[in-house]
Design an enzyme around this catalytic site. Structure first.
Site, PDB file in Angstrom:
ATOM      1  N   MET A  60     -12.288   4.160  -0.275  1.00  0.00           N
ATOM      2  CA  MET A  60     -12.956   4.328   1.020  1.00  0.00           C
ATOM      3  C   MET A  60     -13.686   5.660   0.950  1.00  0.00           C
ATOM      4  O   MET A  60     -13.274   6.655   1.563  1.00  0.00           O
ATOM      5  CB  MET A  60     -11.903   4.305   2.135  1.00  0.00           C
ATOM      6  N   MET A 116      -9.285   7.925   0.042  1.00  0.00           N
ATOM      7  CA  MET A 116     -10.187   8.274   1.160  1.00  0.00           C
ATOM      8  C   MET A 116     -10.771   9.654   0.940  1.00  0.00           C
ATOM      9  O   MET A 116     -10.082  10.541   0.443  1.00  0.00           O
ATOM     10  CB  MET A 116      -9.393   8.281   2.472  1.00  0.00           C
ATOM     11  N   ASP A 173      -4.839   3.524  -1.731  1.00  0.00           N
ATOM     12  CA  ASP A 173      -5.912   3.780  -0.769  1.00  0.00           C
ATOM     13  C   ASP A 173      -6.476   5.168  -0.981  1.00  0.00           C
ATOM     14  O   ASP A 173      -5.799   6.162  -0.750  1.00  0.00           O
ATOM     15  CB  ASP A 173      -5.368   3.660   0.655  1.00  0.00           C
ATOM     16  N   ASP A 202      -6.378  -6.764   4.045  1.00  0.00           N
ATOM     17  CA  ASP A 202      -5.789  -5.425   4.120  1.00  0.00           C
ATOM     18  C   ASP A 202      -5.828  -4.900   5.555  1.00  0.00           C
ATOM     19  O   ASP A 202      -6.905  -4.720   6.134  1.00  0.00           O
ATOM     20  CB  ASP A 202      -6.610  -4.508   3.195  1.00  0.00           C
ATOM     21  N   GLY A 203      -4.629  -4.632   6.102  1.00  0.00           N
ATOM     22  CA  GLY A 203      -4.553  -4.022   7.422  1.00  0.00           C
ATOM     23  C   GLY A 203      -3.730  -4.834   8.402  1.00  0.00           C
ATOM     24  O   GLY A 203      -4.090  -5.957   8.748  1.00  0.00           O
ATOM     25  N   HIS A 255      -8.438   0.999  -3.915  1.00  0.00           N
ATOM     26  CA  HIS A 255      -9.353   0.690  -2.803  1.00  0.00           C
ATOM     27  C   HIS A 255     -10.041   1.988  -2.405  1.00  0.00           C
ATOM     28  O   HIS A 255      -9.430   2.844  -1.771  1.00  0.00           O
ATOM     29  CB  HIS A 255      -8.509   0.089  -1.657  1.00  0.00           C
ATOM     30  N   HIS A 272      -1.194  -1.257  -4.362  1.00  0.00           N
ATOM     31  CA  HIS A 272      -2.478  -0.955  -3.728  1.00  0.00           C
ATOM     32  C   HIS A 272      -2.567   0.547  -3.437  1.00  0.00           C
ATOM     33  O   HIS A 272      -1.681   1.119  -2.810  1.00  0.00           O
ATOM     34  CB  HIS A 272      -2.569  -1.766  -2.433  1.00  0.00           C
ATOM     35  N   SER A 280       0.836  -1.196   0.000  1.00  0.00           N
ATOM     36  CA  SER A 280       0.000   0.000   0.000  1.00  0.00           C
ATOM     37  C   SER A 280       0.870   1.244   0.000  1.00  0.00           C
ATOM     38  O   SER A 280       1.661   1.470   0.918  1.00  0.00           O
ATOM     39  CB  SER A 280      -0.891   0.005   1.240  1.00  0.00           C
ATOM     40  N   GLY A 337       1.260  -2.243   4.087  1.00  0.00           N
ATOM     41  CA  GLY A 337       1.754  -0.870   4.006  1.00  0.00           C
ATOM     42  C   GLY A 337       2.977  -0.691   4.869  1.00  0.00           C
ATOM     43  O   GLY A 337       4.119  -0.742   4.387  1.00  0.00           O
ATOM     44  N   MET A 385     -11.100  -6.277   5.270  1.00  0.00           N
ATOM     45  CA  MET A 385     -10.284  -5.387   6.095  1.00  0.00           C
ATOM     46  C   MET A 385      -9.961  -6.090   7.410  1.00  0.00           C
ATOM     47  O   MET A 385     -10.865  -6.589   8.085  1.00  0.00           O
ATOM     48  CB  MET A 385     -11.036  -4.086   6.400  1.00  0.00           C
ATOM     49  N   PHE A 422      -6.585   4.294   8.251  1.00  0.00           N
ATOM     50  CA  PHE A 422      -5.200   4.606   8.596  1.00  0.00           C
ATOM     51  C   PHE A 422      -4.304   3.393   8.402  1.00  0.00           C
ATOM     52  O   PHE A 422      -4.728   2.265   8.651  1.00  0.00           O
ATOM     53  CB  PHE A 422      -5.091   5.063  10.066  1.00  0.00           C
ATOM     54  N   GLY A 423      -3.067   3.651   7.993  1.00  0.00           N
ATOM     55  CA  GLY A 423      -2.071   2.591   7.965  1.00  0.00           C
ATOM     56  C   GLY A 423      -1.514   2.401   9.375  1.00  0.00           C
ATOM     57  O   GLY A 423      -1.782   3.193  10.279  1.00  0.00           O
TER      58      GLY A 423
HETATM   59  C1  DX5 Z   1      -6.272   1.344   5.605  1.00  0.00           C
HETATM   60  C2  DX5 Z   1      -5.823   0.975   4.220  1.00  0.00           C
HETATM   61  C3  DX5 Z   1      -4.698   0.004   4.176  1.00  0.00           C
HETATM   62  C4  DX5 Z   1      -3.448   0.475   4.868  1.00  0.00           C
HETATM   63  C5  DX5 Z   1      -2.636  -0.733   5.216  1.00  0.00           C
HETATM   64  O1  DX5 Z   1      -7.421   2.107   5.511  1.00  0.00           O
HETATM   65  O2  DX5 Z   1      -6.891   0.390   3.499  1.00  0.00           O
HETATM   66  O3  DX5 Z   1      -4.436  -0.378   2.835  1.00  0.00           O
HETATM   67  O4  DX5 Z   1      -2.682   1.337   4.086  1.00  0.00           O
HETATM   68  O5  DX5 Z   1      -1.551  -0.328   5.978  1.00  0.00           O
HETATM   69  P1  DX5 Z   1      -0.864  -1.290   7.031  1.00  0.00           P
HETATM   70  O6  DX5 Z   1      -0.332  -2.463   6.274  1.00  0.00           O
HETATM   71  O7  DX5 Z   1       0.191  -0.441   7.627  1.00  0.00           O
HETATM   72  O8  DX5 Z   1      -1.911  -1.706   8.026  1.00  0.00           O
HETATM   73 ZN    ZN Z   2      -6.430  -0.481   1.456  1.00  0.00          ZN
END
Ligand code: DX5
Ligand code: ZN
Length: 217
Positions: free
Chosen positions: A67, A36, A34, A175-176, A65, A32, A8, A197, A137, A143-144
Site C-alpha cells: 500500500m 504501508m 501489509d 482482504d479486510g 501487499h 500476508h 495478516s 488479521g 479490498m 488499518f486492521g
Molecule cells: C488493511 C490490510 C489488511 C488488514 C486486515 O490495510 O490490507 O490486510 O491487516 O485486517 P483485518 O482482517 O483485521 O481486517
Molecule cells: Zn492486506
C-alpha cells in the site's frame, strides 16, 4: 473452491513475532504482509527489517501487499528475500500497472493487483490474462480491525464471472474484515484466498480459527 487462508501479520503481537510465525507455519497456507508508506494510506506498518526476519523463519509462502505510492521500487528486494506473491494498488500504479505486473513476474513472483472498495471492478478487466491474482479490498486499506463492506461480495462475484467467461483461472484474494462469519459467502462468490488479521490474532485459538475460515460451514 478450496480456500487458502492468509493471516495478516499486521494484527500479530510484534513482541512475539517468532511464535506467531511458527504458529502460521503450522496452521496457515500463506502469510500476508501489509506494507504501508504513510502516503498512499494514512498509516505506516513495518518495513524490510521485519519482513526479512519473518522470511527467515517462514516455511509457507509470503504474500506482500504493498500500500505504497511507488511499488516498483521494491520488486527486486522482495524477490531477493523470497517473497512468493507481490501485489500493489491499481490506484497507485495507474498506467504503470502492466509493466509492474511483468517485472514482478520476471522476478519469479506471482503478481497481483489490489483495489480499494471504491474502485469500479471493471477497471481490473483489462488485466485479465496478465495478473496472477486480484486482491479485492473489503475495507479501505490502511488499518486492521475494520468492518467488512458487504458489497464486496458482489464485486468478487462479478470478477469471478468475468474470469470464468474469459477462461482465466486467476486467484481472487479478499482482504479486510474477513472471518468465520463471511468466509462461506466469500467462497461461494468465487474468492480463493482469504486474508484475516484480527479474526485470527484476536481468537483464543488462532489455528482453529484459520481452519474454520478454510472450511466454512
Ligand atoms: C488493511 C490490510 C489488511 C488488514 C486486515 O490495510 O490490507 O490486510 O491487516 O485486517 P483485518 O482482517 O483485521 O481486517
Ligand atoms: Zn492486506
Amino acid at each position: 473452491m478450496q480456500m487458502k487462508v492468509a493471516p495478516s501479520l499486521l494484527s500479530a503481537d510484534f513482541l512475539r513475532l517468532e511464535k506467531d510465525v511458527e504458529m502460521l507455519n503450522a496452521a496457515a497456507d500463506i502469510i500476508h504482509l501489509d506494507i504501508m508508506d504513510g502516503t498512499f494510506v494514512p498509516n505506516i506498518s513495518f518495513g524490510f527489517p521485519v519482513i526479512e526476519a519473518v522470511a527467515k523463519k517462514a516455511t509457507v509462502p509470503l504474500d506482500a501487499h504493498f500500500m505504497v505510492v511507488n511499488p516498483g521500487a521494491w520488486i527486486e528486494r522482495c524477490a531477493e528475500i523470497g517473497i512468493s506473491m507481490m501485489s500493489f494498488h491499481l490506484e497507485a500504479a495507474g498506467r504503470k500497472t502492466r509493466g509492474l505486473l511483468r517485472t514482478i513476474q520476471s522476478h519469479g513472483m506471482k503478481a497481483g493487483i489490489a483495489v480499494n472498495p471504491d474502485v469500479p471492478i471493471e477497471k481490473l478487466y483489462p488485466y485479465i490474462g496478465e495478473a496472477d491474482y486480484f486482491l479485492i479490498m473489503s475495507v479501505f486499506a490502511g488499518f486492521g480491525g475494520q468492518k467488512f463492506i458487504y458489497e464486496s461480495l458482489d464485486r468478487v462475484f462479478s470478477l469471478r464471472k468475468k474470469l470464468d467467461s474469459a477462461g482465466n483461472g486467476a486467484m481472487i484474494e479478499v482482504d479486510g474484515g474477513v472471518g468465520e462469519g463471511n468466509a462461506a459467502a466469500l467462497s461461494e462468490a468465487g474468492a480463493n484466498i482469504l486474508v484475516a488479521g484480527s479474526a485470527v490474532f484476536k481468537s483464543a485459538s488462532p489455528s482453529k480459527t484459520i481452519a474454520a475460515i478454510r472450511n466454512p460451514r
